[in-house]
Design a protein around this motif. Structure first.
Motif, mmCIF file in Angstrom:
data_model
loop_
_atom_site.group_PDB
_atom_site.id
_atom_site.type_symbol
_atom_site.label_atom_id
_atom_site.label_comp_id
_atom_site.label_asym_id
_atom_site.label_seq_id
_atom_site.Cartn_x
_atom_site.Cartn_y
_atom_site.Cartn_z
ATOM 1 N N GLY A 45 0.805 -1.224 0.000
ATOM 2 C CA GLY A 45 0.000 0.000 0.000
ATOM 3 C C GLY A 45 0.831 1.263 0.000
ATOM 4 N N ASN A 46 2.066 1.176 -0.496
ATOM 5 C CA ASN A 46 2.939 2.350 -0.530
ATOM 6 C C ASN A 46 2.380 3.413 -1.477
ATOM 7 N N CYS A 47 2.608 4.659 -1.139
ATOM 8 C CA CYS A 47 2.250 5.785 -2.013
ATOM 9 C C CYS A 47 3.552 6.439 -2.467
ATOM 10 N N PRO A 48 4.221 5.876 -3.476
ATOM 11 C CA PRO A 48 5.548 6.365 -3.857
ATOM 12 C C PRO A 48 5.527 7.738 -4.510
ATOM 13 N N CYS A 49 4.360 8.165 -4.943
ATOM 14 C CA CYS A 49 4.250 9.504 -5.519
ATOM 15 C C CYS A 49 3.533 10.400 -4.513
ATOM 16 N N ASN A 50 2.419 11.004 -4.892
ATOM 17 C CA ASN A 50 1.778 11.983 -4.002
ATOM 18 C C ASN A 50 1.121 11.325 -2.791
ATOM 19 N N PRO A 51 1.215 11.965 -1.605
ATOM 20 C CA PRO A 51 0.591 11.418 -0.403
ATOM 21 C C PRO A 51 -0.874 11.816 -0.317
ATOM 22 N N SER A 52 -1.651 11.399 -1.310
ATOM 23 C CA SER A 52 -3.068 11.768 -1.335
ATOM 24 C C SER A 52 -3.869 10.685 -2.033
ATOM 25 N N ILE A 53 -5.172 10.677 -1.752
ATOM 26 C CA ILE A 53 -6.110 9.767 -2.401
ATOM 27 C C ILE A 53 -7.240 10.619 -2.969
ATOM 28 N N ASP A 102 -1.861 10.368 5.606
ATOM 29 C CA ASP A 102 -0.598 9.972 6.221
ATOM 30 C C ASP A 102 -0.154 8.697 5.518
ATOM 31 N N ARG A 103 0.842 8.819 4.643
ATOM 32 C CA ARG A 103 1.187 7.694 3.756
ATOM 33 C C ARG A 103 1.705 6.488 4.532
ATOM 34 N N ASN A 104 2.457 6.706 5.605
ATOM 35 C CA ASN A 104 2.963 5.574 6.379
ATOM 36 C C ASN A 104 1.841 4.867 7.131
ATOM 37 N N GLN A 105 0.911 5.650 7.681
ATOM 38 C CA GLN A 105 -0.228 5.061 8.373
ATOM 39 C C GLN A 105 -1.090 4.265 7.397
ATOM 40 N N TYR A 106 -1.287 4.806 6.189
ATOM 41 C CA TYR A 106 -2.087 4.120 5.164
ATOM 42 C C TYR A 106 -1.454 2.767 4.829
ATOM 43 N N SER A 107 -0.144 2.766 4.629
ATOM 44 C CA SER A 107 0.562 1.531 4.294
ATOM 45 C C SER A 107 0.453 0.508 5.420
ATOM 46 N N ARG A 108 0.643 0.955 6.659
ATOM 47 C CA ARG A 108 0.559 0.039 7.804
ATOM 48 C C ARG A 108 -0.834 -0.554 7.937
ATOM 49 N N MET A 109 -1.857 0.282 7.766
ATOM 50 C CA MET A 109 -3.229 -0.204 7.906
ATOM 51 C C MET A 109 -3.572 -1.224 6.827
ATOM 52 N N MET A 110 -3.182 -0.951 5.587
ATOM 53 C CA MET A 110 -3.481 -1.885 4.506
ATOM 54 C C MET A 110 -2.744 -3.209 4.700
#
Length: 627
Positions: A45-53, A102-110
């Motif tokens: 679930g990494n967001c390697p580009c923009n930290p947005s959805i 929060d890109r790190n939180q998003y990755s951890r949750m997924m």
């Protein structure tokens, strides 16, 4: 390489980015034993580009993913830092939600959701080979493990043959400095799958304390932050702000002076880049008349000092990046934490896929996300969800779920990919849908939650909540169309203050709400019998009333499209032998192999006259069969 039997699974998903997550969860939740492979478990679930959805049209996709039972919207809501509804100055068809996350939180949750999912195994391993074995697929990892799978979903993102470019420096890599998928491209080509080379890029990340914020314009979130998910309860809170700055002539001069060191202009990069998200050097060279370009400084998370420079992707050398960034107001002393880069990668020609996202010539093999030639987290997640659903249904002997242009942006996205193909990374835009007034983000649940329930991805609790909302809407529509307001000073003051004419006789509430200047909120002081309703229900009723005529017209267009799509085309037809069909049309139809007349009409190079020829040919075929 020595191999060993690692066991049997129903569905193997290659990649755990946004496409792989939705594909894996969908397949597992539909009862399939599923394994999801990722080169690095920390990149799920990494967001390697923009930290947005979200964003324009992308917000529609997130709402549709959620309406079908996907995870992106719920997780984005839980990780939201700032939320904004875009295009509020325009009509509701183009209103689109965008959230800084929060890109790190998003990755951890997924990652945690995958770990907790019954029927799903999450495995750090590089898939290096795919091979067919009768009705199964053999999936081999770099350590020699061989898994037998009923279906495989390729969600490789930018890892497949990935190569990083920064100035004169180029090396094999995935995004964010991770290992690339170096061996799988050869395996796919040996199978006969047609690959092409695309490119994308990302800006630098900079240290927050090195930015002079007094020089920047603040961009606040919406006062009422809306969630993506129809399941999210309670109000979201904006927890940070974004900032705006602009490039200038000094910025542009530094870029022009060093343009020969750009791998894009030096000819080092072979891949085709995204049309709608060009690098800053591309903007400067292609638009020499523009004196400045806007950029946004966005937080990467609440637990980090990294900030993202939206609109400033580059592949110029590191020292040149530092030089031109420091010409921008507020960034005079900026410190780069992660250097901007371009990345080249392999992807397939999506014309090889059908509407289920299955390869036509390789049953049981599916593609999703950037592997299919698209760009963006949201486009990837949408395709992953569809591929996961259809892989599971195929293994269970059920018909594929085929979304179309009339019921979703997801259907439009898939139809564009498999019918028109792509010459550059595809990005969803509201203008790509001819039915965008019907396909609004606010009614995504009305359009798709019944399908999600039928498939089995919507819980009973959520289904009952959905039915209650629809009943509230039905009752409110009935109430406003049967309630008449008598003329009064209070009502006329409201009408005049909003720039519309007063009334002298009784008028139905529905007629007042049809006026462009009047909203539900405006009529609160005089609508004394209004029940307590969620804002979403009020907005839905108001939109339906205001745009009733336009919606009716668009529904008629949709019915005409469906009429054409009910006319199936045989899979084995030889288009070269159809008399009257132009040579170009026959060649394009042979390549795309459209499933019906409606899809044939959207193939590039096929004219209305060609469709008329096909209709006559189909009628003749039907008569011959009857005879």
């Amino acid at each position: 390489m020595k191999t060993y039997d690692a066991g049997t699974v129903d569905v193997a998903v290659v990649g755990a980015g946004h496409a792989g997550i939705e594909a894996g969860l969908a397949a597992a939740r539909l009862g399939c034993k599923t394994i999801v492979f990722t080169i690095n478990l920390d990149a799920v679930g990494n967001c390697p580009c923009n930290p947005s959805i979200g964003g324009t049209a992308k917000g529609h996709l997130v709402r549709e993913i959620d309406a079908l039972g996907g995870e992106m919207g719920k997780t984005a809501d839980a990780c939201t830092i700032q939320s904004r509804m875009l295009n509020l100055g325009k009509g509701p068809a183009v209103h689109s939600l965008r959230a800084q996350i929060d890109r790190n939180q998003y990755s951890r949750m997924m990652k945690h959701k995958l770990e907790l999912e019954e029927n799903l195994s999450l495995k750090q391993a590089e898939v290096v080979n795919l091979a067919q074995d009768n009705d199964s697929w053999l999936v081999t990892t770099r350590f020699g493990a061989v898994y037998r799978a009923g279906a495989v979903i390729l969600c490789t993102g930018t890892f497949l043959g990935g190569k990083i470019f920064v100035g004169e420096v180029a090396y094999e890599s995935g995004p964010d400095g991770m290992f690339p998928s170096a061996f799988l491209p050869d395996s796919l080509e040996k199978l006969g799958i047609s690959l092409r080379r695309f490119k994308t890029g990302t800006p630098a990340r900079v240290l927050k304390s090195s930015v002079n914020f007094s020089e920047l314009e603040i961009q606040y979130g919406d006062e009422r932050a809306e969630p993506f998910s129809f399941e999210t309860e309670g109000e979201l809170v904006n927890r940070d702000v974004c900032y705006i700055s602009w490039t200038n002539e000094n910025t542009h001069q530094v870029i022009r002076d060093n343009i020969g060191r750009s791998p894009l202009y030096a000819g080092t990069i072979e891949g085709v880049g995204p049309r709608y998200c060009p690098s800053i050097e591309d903007k400067v060279i292609r638009f020499p008349d523009k004196p400045r370009h806007q950029l946004f400084l966005e937080p990467c998370g609440l637990g980090t000092e990294e900030m993202y420079l939206q609109g400033m992707s580059s592949s110029l050398p590191e020292e040149v990046q530092e030089q031109f960034y420091r010409t921008i107001p507020g960034l005079e002393q900026v410190q780069i934490m992660r250097t901007a880069y371009a990345i080249e990668y392999d992807c397939c020609d999506p014309l090889q896929l059908n509407a289920a996202l299955e390869f036509r010539d390789w049953p049981g093999l599916y593609g999703a996300g950037q592997f299919n030639g698209s760009s963006g987290y949201e486009e990837a997640a949408a395709q992953g969800l569809v591929a996961g659903i259809n892989a599971a249904r195929k293994l269970k002997g059920l018909d594929s779920v085929l979304l179309d242009r009339s019921n979703s942006y997801i259907g439009t996205l898939i139809d564009d990919l498999i019918t028109k193909g792509v010459s550059d990374p595809y990005r969803m835009l509201t203008s790509r849908s001819e039915y965008r007034l019907v396909l609004r983000q606010d009614n995504a649940d009305e359009r798709l939650t019944p399908l999600g329930w039928e498939i089995g991805l919507i819980s009973t609790q959520r289904w009952e909540k959905f039915l209650h909302k629809q009943e509230q809407k039905r009752r409110e529509l009935k109430r406003v169309t049967s309630t008449t307001l008598a003329p009064s000073d209070k009502l006329n003051q409201i009408l005049v203050s909003r720039g519309t004419s007063p009334i002298s006789t009784g008028v139905r509430l529905s007629e007042l709400l049809k006026r462009p200047q009047i909203t539900y909120f405006d009529l609160t002081p005089v609508d004394l019998n209004r029940p307590e309703l969620p804002v979403a229900v009020q907005e839905s009723v108001e939109i339906q009333l205001k745009y009733e005529g336009y919606i009716r017209r668009q529904m008629a267009d949709i019915e005409e499209m469906r009429r054409l799509e009910r006319k199936a085309l045989p899979r084995d037809v030889d288009y070269q032998k159809i008399r009257g069909l132009r040579l170009e049309a026959a060649e394009k139809l042979e390549k795309v192999r459209p499933e019906n007349l409606g899809q044939a009409g959207r193939v590039s190079g096929v004219s209305p006259a060609d469709i008329s020829v096909l209709m006559i040919w189909l009628s003749a075929q039907e008569k011959n069969q009857e005879g």
